[in-house]
Design an enzyme around this catalytic site. Sequence first.
Site, short mmCIF file in Angstrom:
data_model
loop_
_atom_site.label_atom_id
_atom_site.label_comp_id
_atom_site.label_asym_id
_atom_site.label_seq_id
_atom_site.Cartn_x
_atom_site.Cartn_y
_atom_site.Cartn_z
N ASP A 90 -0.19 7.03 -7.42
CA ASP A 90 -1.21 7.50 -6.47
C ASP A 90 -1.16 8.99 -6.14
OD1 ASP A 90 -1.64 4.81 -6.53
OD2 ASP A 90 -1.47 4.49 -4.38
N LYS B 14 -6.22 0.53 -8.88
CA LYS B 14 -5.78 -0.63 -8.12
C LYS B 14 -6.49 -0.68 -6.76
CE LYS B 14 -1.65 1.85 -6.41
NZ LYS B 14 -1.79 1.70 -4.96
N CYS C 93 2.84 2.33 -0.98
CA CYS C 93 2.50 1.99 -2.36
C CYS C 93 3.71 2.02 -3.30
CB CYS C 93 1.39 2.91 -2.85
SG CYS C 93 -0.17 2.62 -2.00
#
Length: 226
Positions: free
Chosen positions: A19, A125, A158
Site C-alpha cells: 500500500d 485489494k 494492512c
Amino acid sequence: MTPDAIAPDAATTALLVIDMQRDFCSPGGYADQAGLDIARMRAVVAQVQRLLAAARGAGLHVVHTREGHLPDLSDCPPAKLARSIAAGAPIGSAGPLGRLLVRGEQGHDFVPELRPLAGEHVIDKPGYGAFHRTTLGPLLEALGVRRLILCGVTTEVCVHSTLREAVDRGFECLTVGDATAASRPALQAPALAMIGVEGGIFGGLCDTETCVAALDALPRARREVA
C-alpha cells in the site's frame, strides 16, 4: 542475519510492498484527510526503494498491493464505510487526489518513487489484508513462493493483517521493521514487538540495512524483468 536466513532461494521468495500509494503517503489523500501524519508514511519511501533495488537485483518476485474500492463502492462493507466517515475521510468522497480510496483515481496510484516495473505483480485489494478477496494466494502458489519479505504501510493495520494471514497460510515471513510505518508513533514499536513473541510467532524481523546486505550477497538475477 545471513543471506540464507532472509532468502534461502530467491526463486521462491517474494518482496511484498504493501500500500505505498498516494492515498496513504501524499497530501490530499485518504490518510491526510483522516488527520494522520503522512510524513511517517513518506519517511519509509527511501527504505522501500532500497529493498526494491536489492530484490530486483537478486531476482526475487516483487508484488505491490493497493487498497481501494470499485467506483460504486459495492465491495466496501457498510461497517468499513462508517469507520471512514467517523475518521473524517469518507471512502468515495471527493478529495484533491480524486475520490478517496477508489480504484482508478489519482490517490489510488502508487507514489512516483515506487512505481512497479513491467512484469511485477499488482494486487488491488478491498480490505486491509492482501489475501482477502484477491488473487494473491493463487498467484504466490503459481510462482512457487514460500517465503515473503514484507514492507509498507501501515504497520498496525494492512501490514499486520497481511502478515497474520500469510503465517496462517504457511508462508515463512520476514518483516523489515524500519521499512514499515504506523499511523501513530506510539503504535510502531508494539506492532513490531508482537511479531517476535512465542519464538517469532509471526516470523522474523530485521532492518533495511541487514535485508539489503543479505540480498546483495545473493547471486545476481539471471532472468530479466519482462
